[in-house]
Enzyme design. Structure first.
Site, PDB file in Angstrom:
ATOM      1  N   LYS A 158      74.402  67.159   9.283  1.00  0.00           N
ATOM      2  CA  LYS A 158      75.205  66.738  10.257  1.00  0.00           C
ATOM      3  C   LYS A 158      76.675  66.655   9.549  1.00  0.00           C
ATOM      4  O   LYS A 158      76.935  65.687   8.667  1.00  0.00           O
ATOM      5  CB  LYS A 158      74.987  65.364  10.651  1.00  0.00           C
ATOM      6  CG  LYS A 158      75.275  65.043  12.261  1.00  0.00           C
ATOM      7  CD  LYS A 158      74.697  63.881  12.662  1.00  0.00           C
ATOM      8  CE  LYS A 158      75.277  63.369  13.832  1.00  0.00           C
ATOM      9  NZ  LYS A 158      74.816  61.909  14.484  1.00  0.00           N
TER      10      LYS A 158
HETATM   11  C1  E4P Z   1      74.508  61.035  17.634  1.00  0.00           C
HETATM   12  O1  E4P Z   1      74.617  62.175  17.036  1.00  0.00           O
HETATM   13  C2  E4P Z   1      75.762  60.123  17.543  1.00  0.00           C
HETATM   14  O2  E4P Z   1      76.064  59.750  16.183  1.00  0.00           O
HETATM   15  C3  E4P Z   1      75.749  58.766  18.315  1.00  0.00           C
HETATM   16  O3  E4P Z   1      74.986  59.418  19.681  1.00  0.00           O
HETATM   17  C4  E4P Z   1      76.918  58.426  18.555  1.00  0.00           C
HETATM   18  O4  E4P Z   1      76.462  57.261  19.630  1.00  0.00           O
HETATM   19  P1  E4P Z   1      77.743  55.695  19.732  1.00  0.00           P
HETATM   20  O5  E4P Z   1      78.710  56.298  20.383  1.00  0.00           O
HETATM   21  O6  E4P Z   1      76.497  54.975  20.833  1.00  0.00           O
HETATM   22  O7  E4P Z   1      77.890  55.220  18.518  1.00  0.00           O
END
Ligand code: E4P
Length: 216
Positions: free
Chosen positions: A87
Site C-alpha cells: 500500500k
Molecule cells: C483503508 O484502506 C483505509 O486506510 C481506511 O479505509 C481509512 O478509513 P478511515 O477514514 O475510517 O480511517
C-alpha cells in the site's frame, strides 16, 4: 463486488472470514497502532498471521515517503507472503514507486486518494487497486460515492485495469451506494458488513415463523 475487511484486529478478521464472504484485508498504520503492534519484527509477523487467516489480497502500508525507501520497504513487505499488496500513498515518489512495483510484478494499493485526477495517475502507474476514501470525503462536505462513480466511468471509458477499492466506509448504506456506483471492492469495518444483515421485517418474520412452527 468483493468485500475486504478494514482492520488489523485478528478476532474481527476471523469473524468476517468465518462468514464465508470475505475476499481480503486492508490495514493502515492507524489500524495497526490501534492493535498495539509495535516494532518492525512484530509488524511483519502480524501481516504474516493475517495472511495465514485469509486467502486473498492483504494490504500492508509502507511508512516511507521517498522513492528508494518505499521500494526497499515494499520489497520487504511483499516477501512476507504472495498475497501481500504493498500500500503506497498518493504522493509523487509514491507514483514512481507504484510504477516500479508494477514493472517488477509486485501488487499495489494506491491509498489516500481523494480525486479523479489522483485515480487516473494511480491507474497510469499500474496500481492493482486504487483506494478513494469516501467517508473522509463525506466528512469534508463532498460526496464520496460520487467520486466512486466518476472514477468507475473514467476507468471504463479508458480501459484502465486498476480495481476501485472503496475505502473509509462508515455504514452499510455506503456499501450499497458504492456497489451501485461501480466499486469493484468495498473495504469495510466489521460493523458495516454485519449491518447489511439487519432488517426489522426479517426479525419479525422469523419470530412469527418460529412461533407458528410450534403448531406444526
Ligand atoms: C483503508 O484502506 C483505509 O486506510 C481506511 O479505509 C481509512 O478509513 P478511515 O477514514 O475510517 O480511517
Amino acid at each position: 463486488m468483493k468485500f475486504f475487511i478494514d482492520t488489523a484486529n485478528l478476532a474481527q478478521i476471523k469473524e468476517a472470514n468465518d462468514l464465508g464472504v470475505l475476499d481480503g484485508v486492508t490495514t493502515n498504520p492507524s489500524l495497526m497502532a490501534k492493535e498495539g503492534i509495535k516494532g518492525e519484527a512484530n509488524i511483519l509477523k502480524h501481516y504474516e498471521t493475517i495472511c495465514e487467516l485469509v486467502d486473498g489480497p492483504i494490504s500492508a502500508e509502507v511508512l516511507s515517503t521517498e522513492f528508494n525507501a518505499i521500494v526497499e520497504e515494499g520489497k520487504k513487505l511483499a516477501a512476507i507472503h504472495p498475497n501481500i499488496v504493498v500500500k503506497v500513498p498518493m504522493i509523487k515518489d509514491g507514483i514512481k514507486a507504484l510504477k516500479w512495483f508494477t514493472d517488477n510484478g509486485i501488487k499495489t494499493n494506491c491509498t489516500l486518494v481523494f480525486s479523479a485526477g489522483q485515480a487516473i495517475l494511480a491507474a497510469k502507474a499500474g496500481a492493482t487497486f486504487v483506494s478513494p476514501f469516501i467517508g473522509r470525503i463525506d466528512d469534508s462536505n463532498w460526496d464520496g460515492v460520487e467520486l466512486i462513480a466518476q472514477i468507475a466511468q473514467i476507468y471504463s471509458i479508458q480501459g484502465f485495469k486498476t480495481e476501485i477499492l472503496a475505502a473509509s466506509i462508515r455504514s452499510p448504506l455506503h456499501i450499497i451506494k458504492c456497489a451501485e456506483a461501480g466499486a469493484d471492492i468495498c473495504t469495510c469495518p466489521l460493523d458495516s458488513i454485519l449491518g447489511l444483515l439487519k432488517h426489522p421485517l426479517t426479525d419479525i418474520g422469523l419470530a412469527k415463523f418460529l412461533e407458528d412452527a410450534k403448531k406444526m
